[in-house]
Design a protein around this motif. Sequence first.
Motif, PDB file in Angstrom:
ATOM      1  N   LEU A 155      -8.010  19.859  60.350  1.00 13.63           N
ATOM      2  CA  LEU A 155      -7.227  20.122  61.624  1.00 13.63           C
ATOM      3  C   LEU A 155      -6.428  21.494  61.139  1.00 13.63           C
ATOM      4  O   LEU A 155      -5.619  21.896  61.837  1.00 13.63           O
ATOM      5  CB  LEU A 155      -6.421  19.085  62.044  1.00 13.63           C
ATOM      6  N   GLY A 156      -6.843  21.879  59.792  1.00 13.26           N
ATOM      7  CA  GLY A 156      -6.014  23.313  59.549  1.00 13.26           C
ATOM      8  C   GLY A 156      -5.211  23.408  58.453  1.00 13.26           C
ATOM      9  O   GLY A 156      -4.487  24.315  58.352  1.00 13.26           O
ATOM     10  N   ALA A 157      -4.980  22.185  57.843  1.00  9.54           N
ATOM     11  CA  ALA A 157      -4.070  22.242  56.677  1.00  9.54           C
ATOM     12  C   ALA A 157      -4.315  23.296  55.662  1.00  9.54           C
ATOM     13  O   ALA A 157      -5.444  23.346  55.565  1.00  9.54           O
ATOM     14  CB  ALA A 157      -3.745  20.790  56.169  1.00  9.54           C
ATOM     15  N   LYS A 158      -3.381  24.114  55.287  1.00 10.83           N
ATOM     16  CA  LYS A 158      -3.512  24.896  54.063  1.00 10.83           C
ATOM     17  C   LYS A 158      -3.831  24.152  52.771  1.00 10.83           C
ATOM     18  O   LYS A 158      -4.695  24.572  52.036  1.00 10.83           O
ATOM     19  CB  LYS A 158      -2.135  25.836  54.064  1.00 10.83           C
ATOM     20  N   PHE A 159      -2.880  23.135  52.449  1.00 10.77           N
ATOM     21  CA  PHE A 159      -3.044  22.607  51.090  1.00 10.77           C
ATOM     22  C   PHE A 159      -2.986  21.119  51.164  1.00 10.77           C
ATOM     23  O   PHE A 159      -1.785  20.788  51.902  1.00 10.77           O
ATOM     24  CB  PHE A 159      -2.102  23.091  50.268  1.00 10.77           C
ATOM     25  N   VAL A 160      -3.880  20.256  50.919  1.00 14.54           N
ATOM     26  CA  VAL A 160      -3.813  18.969  51.122  1.00 14.54           C
ATOM     27  C   VAL A 160      -3.641  18.138  49.804  1.00 14.54           C
ATOM     28  O   VAL A 160      -4.539  18.382  48.837  1.00 14.54           O
ATOM     29  CB  VAL A 160      -5.120  18.345  51.789  1.00 14.54           C
ATOM     30  N   ILE A 161      -2.659  17.345  49.411  1.00 19.31           N
ATOM     31  CA  ILE A 161      -2.500  16.526  48.397  1.00 19.31           C
ATOM     32  C   ILE A 161      -2.725  15.048  48.759  1.00 19.31           C
ATOM     33  O   ILE A 161      -2.039  14.502  49.493  1.00 19.31           O
ATOM     34  CB  ILE A 161      -1.095  16.762  47.925  1.00 19.31           C
ATOM     35  N   GLY A 162      -3.293  14.205  47.970  1.00 20.28           N
ATOM     36  CA  GLY A 162      -3.671  12.975  47.957  1.00 20.28           C
ATOM     37  C   GLY A 162      -3.083  12.107  46.646  1.00 20.28           C
ATOM     38  O   GLY A 162      -3.040  12.785  45.605  1.00 20.28           O
ATOM     39  N   THR A 163      -2.669  11.208  47.025  1.00 23.14           N
ATOM     40  CA  THR A 163      -1.936  10.331  45.928  1.00 23.14           C
ATOM     41  C   THR A 163      -2.672   8.957  45.482  1.00 23.14           C
ATOM     42  O   THR A 163      -3.087   8.251  46.446  1.00 23.14           O
ATOM     43  CB  THR A 163      -0.459  10.026  45.993  1.00 23.14           C
ATOM     44  N   SER A 164      -2.974   8.508  44.338  1.00 26.27           N
ATOM     45  CA  SER A 164      -3.315   7.230  43.906  1.00 26.27           C
ATOM     46  C   SER A 164      -2.762   6.958  42.451  1.00 26.27           C
ATOM     47  O   SER A 164      -2.837   7.661  41.600  1.00 26.27           O
ATOM     48  CB  SER A 164      -4.703   7.027  43.926  1.00 26.27           C
ATOM     49  N   THR A 165      -2.473   5.865  42.123  1.00 23.89           N
ATOM     50  CA  THR A 165      -2.011   5.497  40.857  1.00 23.89           C
ATOM     51  C   THR A 165      -3.092   5.047  39.936  1.00 23.89           C
ATOM     52  O   THR A 165      -3.153   4.671  38.727  1.00 23.89           O
ATOM     53  CB  THR A 165      -0.898   4.279  40.905  1.00 23.89           C
TER      54      THR A 165
END
Length: 318
Positions: A155-165
């Motif tokens: 959908l066009g996000a510039k920078f995508v961050i994901g989290t997981s422990t």
Amino acid sequence: MKAGIASPNGIAIQDVPEPTPGPADLLIKVKAIGLNRADLGAAKAAASGDGKPIGIEFAGEVVATGSAVEGFDNGDRIMCHATGSHGEFALCDYRRALKIPDGMSFETAATLPVGLNTLHNALVTAGRLKPGENVLVQGASSGVGIIGLQMAKRLGAKFVIGTSTNDIRRARLTEFGADLALNTADPDWPAQVLKATQGHGLDLTVDMLSGPTVNQTMRCTALRGRIVNIGRLAGAKAEFDFDEHARRRIDHIGVTFRTRNIEEVHDIMVRMRDDLWDHVKAGRIGVPIDKTFRLSEASEAHSYVRANKHFGKVLLIP
């Protein structure tokens, strides 16, 4: 039929009557069931005593239709975000159903409807995502989270961050659209967000954690950023920094399907399909299947998900 019913000790497999479709219902021969964390809580909600199958996501074949159903026939292969999935048969209001694309298996289809509907609503309708924005998906190693990473990119996000422990699961997030994967157990993670976004911060966060992480998320949210709360894996209650919230003029938005009527759910599904269905059919948005259990093994499957051992989706097969 065999079905998974809530009991004081968690999910129990029992014989229950096959459901009877109402005017707007499809009767589905269930072929695959997607497990969700909401199912774990439902499995212990025995106080309701209704004896109905739990579960909210499945794929299967239409075997009967109600008198008011439009656009579906016996033999259609469908995926559905609806209650009662833990059984050999289930009902689905036709306005909740999606026809499975040609070439897609029932197993793959059962991984998709909850994540597609939930994340499109969170990112687009509630979150107002615009191309070029920075997006964070908290708890991104779940099936819903993995869909969120891919969806944000498409959908066009510039920078995508994901989290997981979890170190192993976190290392895989870049396979599914994350430009950066962070550990929210590291107290320095908000500073890492700001550094990676050149000080701008997060325009939009899809928050499946809540609890004590919410204040950390606000500290790395951009001015007039949005936080959409869809889950509370880290806790339903916590201290809230109202000053940080006001200073950054953050929109903090809560969403759930529990209080939506069928018209609202149908509208969410139609919007998702309009934006994403070509990507779904082409396999550009999907979820890895971590493990498959038989319906008779539902208790073991629920324990596996509760232990947070999975990356992607866990399935039950009737």
